[in-house]
Design a protein around this motif. Structure first.
Motif, PDB file in Angstrom:
ATOM      1  N   MET A   1      70.086  27.378  85.916  1.00 17.07           N
ATOM      2  CA  MET A   1      69.010  28.313  85.702  1.00 17.07           C
ATOM      3  C   MET A   1      69.548  29.643  85.200  1.00 17.07           C
ATOM      4  O   MET A   1      70.718  29.919  85.298  1.00 17.07           O
TER       5      MET A   1
ATOM      6  N   TYR B   1      79.733  31.024  89.108  1.00 18.89           N
ATOM      7  CA  TYR B   1      80.311  31.767  90.229  1.00 18.89           C
ATOM      8  C   TYR B   1      79.487  33.010  90.540  1.00 18.89           C
ATOM      9  O   TYR B   1      78.707  33.491  89.710  1.00 18.89           O
ATOM     10  N   GLN B   2      79.661  33.480  91.756  1.00 13.91           N
ATOM     11  CA  GLN B   2      78.991  34.721  92.182  1.00 13.91           C
ATOM     12  C   GLN B   2      80.008  35.626  92.849  1.00 13.91           C
ATOM     13  O   GLN B   2      80.842  35.171  93.640  1.00 13.91           O
TER      14      GLN B   2
ATOM     15  N   GLU C   1      81.697  32.840  95.600  1.00 19.53           N
ATOM     16  CA  GLU C   1      81.648  31.372  95.574  1.00 19.53           C
ATOM     17  C   GLU C   1      81.661  30.905  94.128  1.00 19.53           C
ATOM     18  O   GLU C   1      81.194  31.623  93.233  1.00 19.53           O
ATOM     19  N   ALA C   2      82.179  29.724  93.911  1.00 16.47           N
ATOM     20  CA  ALA C   2      82.192  29.155  92.554  1.00 16.47           C
ATOM     21  C   ALA C   2      82.079  27.640  92.626  1.00 16.47           C
ATOM     22  O   ALA C   2      82.511  27.020  93.596  1.00 16.47           O
TER      23      ALA C   2
ATOM     24  N   ASP D   1      74.248  27.060  98.837  1.00 15.05           N
ATOM     25  CA  ASP D   1      72.798  27.140  98.961  1.00 15.05           C
ATOM     26  C   ASP D   1      72.070  26.372  97.855  1.00 15.05           C
ATOM     27  O   ASP D   1      70.861  26.519  97.698  1.00 15.05           O
ATOM     28  N   GLY D   2      72.797  25.579  97.113  1.00 18.12           N
ATOM     29  CA  GLY D   2      72.169  24.757  96.078  1.00 18.12           C
ATOM     30  C   GLY D   2      71.911  25.482  94.778  1.00 18.12           C
ATOM     31  O   GLY D   2      71.391  24.907  93.832  1.00 18.12           O
ATOM     32  N   SER D   3      72.272  26.763  94.712  1.00 19.45           N
ATOM     33  CA  SER D   3      71.874  27.555  93.541  1.00 19.45           C
ATOM     34  C   SER D   3      72.947  27.623  92.455  1.00 19.45           C
ATOM     35  O   SER D   3      72.727  28.255  91.428  1.00 19.45           O
TER      36      SER D   3
ATOM     37  N   GLY E   1      63.105  22.421  98.683  1.00 19.21           N
ATOM     38  CA  GLY E   1      64.317  23.174  98.981  1.00 19.21           C
ATOM     39  C   GLY E   1      65.243  23.397  97.811  1.00 19.21           C
ATOM     40  O   GLY E   1      66.269  24.037  97.951  1.00 19.21           O
TER      41      GLY E   1
ATOM     42  N   ILE F   1      66.568  24.975  94.332  1.00 19.10           N
ATOM     43  CA  ILE F   1      66.425  26.160  93.496  1.00 19.10           C
ATOM     44  C   ILE F   1      66.143  25.663  92.087  1.00 19.10           C
ATOM     45  O   ILE F   1      66.822  24.777  91.588  1.00 19.10           O
ATOM     46  N   PHE F   2      65.146  26.187  91.483  1.00 19.53           N
ATOM     47  CA  PHE F   2      64.840  25.751  90.122  1.00 19.53           C
ATOM     48  C   PHE F   2      64.352  26.959  89.347  1.00 19.53           C
ATOM     49  O   PHE F   2      64.004  27.986  89.912  1.00 19.53           O
TER      50      PHE F   2
END
Lengths: 235, 274
Positions: free
Chosen positions: B1, B75-76, B92-93, B134-136, B220, B222-223
């Motif tokens: 996304m 990554y974030q 996270e990555a 978290d699936g994102s 649940g 993320i989209f």
């Protein structure tokens, strides 16, 4: 061969794309808060009131706290145990003090003492708040928080709205609206029972005190976006 | 996304000819376009993709096209307290393959300096549509889509230099509850000297908002449904030899919904066999 080297070089660069640091402005004013919700005592009652100190990121921290009474003939404070004894009919203000990094912090509560035998209607001690948007997403609604036998309940009003376009919506109680570090998640997109986005709804939270948190906040949790905030106040 | 990559259609390659490109693409964003088109901040996220893009002329009128993002790294950044330096949220990555495109382009008209073709591109759900804590950290959308476009192009002389212009429109039929999309784009380029092409392009994706996927029924996940954007970009392609070259690209969404609001950069090495 050169192409292969280039691919490996790109792979190396890709796999090591740096995770860096975002600095979050998470400072909040320090606070000393009386957690116990006692408004009325009977003569002879002995209670132990509790207060908590929250530091400049909203995290609970141990501090030496001093308890004072405005009328020791009505309410007596044992300096050693901090037990408060209702001695006589009347009204007194209990004040707590501590020294934070920004100076002296205080909180106070007015307590009425009635004579033994008087039927005391339990105080509702209800809190309230209104969610307002903090970003461009829809966030709105009134709510009330009241005590239950084992904790609290948060009652969302009909006008409650969370933005359904948010990727990863979650609702939290917190003492720092700028951080989720010490927040209590009460609803989220990845809950087994789903998430509530619109209209009246009640959350039952056991083991949570009515004065434990100062804000109800809506977040886009994966992307760390605060989208709605309400300050919890006395009703 | 929240990200986009666009590979543009070309004229038919001709039988046995081909265009192949290895690219590195990077987007780092700390802000995004919201569902109402406003720009809001977010935790800094990065997307680094290594990909292969290829076009091969099966016949003089039919090309095979593929886009293979063989490494996508999402990554974030770590979220650090500005007050006490504590880690509020660890960085996270996720590294994984992305969604692969395969397609065919069929030449309809080729006359003088004008060409008209149609392209069917299939988006295969080879990426991860739920990744990370978290699936994102998705590298794909988890759906099989079919994009059909009509492409028109013309070549001409501009300031006595070879130049071209082309455009396309298309419909992207998406599955798994995602809304279908209307795509369009224009591109124009000019050859400077013997080795350098400079080009500019504009692409747009517009949602029909007819998908059933919503926050309420996403179970649940993320989209990002109903993504929309208008992006503009510039690219330079330098031919080191008659076949081998390098390219650099800059693209940025100038408006959008549910998409990052920062520019992307890419560089590639291409082989142009004609």
């Amino acid at each position: 061969m050169k192409l292969l080297k280039l691919v490996f070089l790109l792979l190396f660069v890709g796999l090591n794309s740096c995770i860096q640091e975002d600095i979050v402005d998470d400072a909040v004013p320090e606070e000393l808060r009386i957690i116990s919700s006692v408004n009325t005592l009977k003569v002879g009652d002995v209670v132990k009131l509790q207060a908590s100190y929250f530091n400049n990121v909203g995290e609970k921290e141990n501090k030496n706290i001093v308890w004072e009474t405005s009328n020791s003939n009505v309410l007596f404070i044992d300096a050693l145990t901090t037990n408060i004894t209702a001695l006589a009919e009347g009204t007194a203000t209990i004040t707590v003090k501590t020294t934070g990094s920004s100076g002296e912090l205080t909180d106070s509560e007015i307590i009425m003492v009635v004579k033994d035998g008087v039927v005391v209607m339990p105080s509702e001690n209800t809190k309230k708040g209104t969610i307002a948007p903090t970003a461009s997403y829809v966030a709105a609604g009134d709510f009330e928080i009241s005590k239950t036998t084992n904790g609290i309940q948060i009652i969302l009003d009909d006008n409650y709205v969370a933005d359904e376009s948010l990727p990863g919506f979650a609702l939290f109680l917190t003492n720092n609206p700028n951080s989720l570090a010490n927040a209590l998640q009460i609803d989220a997109y990845d809950d087994v029972d789903g998430t509530h986005y619109k209209g009246a709804f009640t959350y039952i939270l056991d083991g949570v005190g009515i004065n434990d948190y100062q804000y109800l906040v809506q977040w886009c949790r994966p992307f760390s976006i605060l989208v709605g905030k309400a300050t919890i106040t006395d009703k | 996304m929240f990200f986009f990559q666009q590979s543009d259609a070309q004229w038919n390659k001709g039988k046995g000819n081909g265009y192949y490109k290895i690219s590195a693409w990077s987007l780092v964003a700390n802000q995004h376009y919201t569902n109402t088109g406003e720009i809001d901040p977010n935790a800094t996220r990065g997307n680094f993709t290594l990909s292969f893009y290829g076009e091969y002329g099966i016949s003089n009128k039919l090309d095979f096209i593929t886009y293979v993002p063989f490494l996508t790294r999402i990554y974030q950044n770590a979220q650090i307290s500005g007050t006490n330096g504590n880690v509020l949220q660890a960085g996270e990555a996720v590294n994984a393959i992305g969604d692969i495109d395969v397609g065919l382009r069929y030449g309809l008209i080729k006359k003088n300096h004008f060409a008209l073709s149609t392209t069917l591109k299939l988006g295969l759900p080879t990426g991860k549509n739920k990744a990370g804590s978290d699936g994102s950290f998705q590298t794909g959308d988890g759906e099989f889509n079919q994009l059909i476009t009509v492409d028109a192009g013309t070549s001409y002389q501009l300031f006595s230099k070879p130049a071209y212009a082309k455009t396309y429109i298309g419909i992207n039929n998406r599955t798994q509850g995602f809304s279908d999309e209307f795509h369009y784009g224009i591109e124009s380029g000019i050859k400077l000297g013997n080795k350098l092409w400079v080009l500019a392009r504009l692409n747009s994706v517009n949602s029909f908002k007819n998908g059933t996927l919503s926050a309420q029924n996403s179970q649940g996940s993320i989209f990002a449904n109903n993504i929309e954007y208008v992006s503009v970009g510039a690219e330079v392609a330098y031919y080191i030899t008659s076949k081998l070259g390098v390219s650099l690209n800059y693209t940025s969404a100038v408006s959008g919904r549910i998409i990052y609001a920062k520019p992307s950069y890419s560089g590639g090495l291409f082989l142009d066999i004609q």
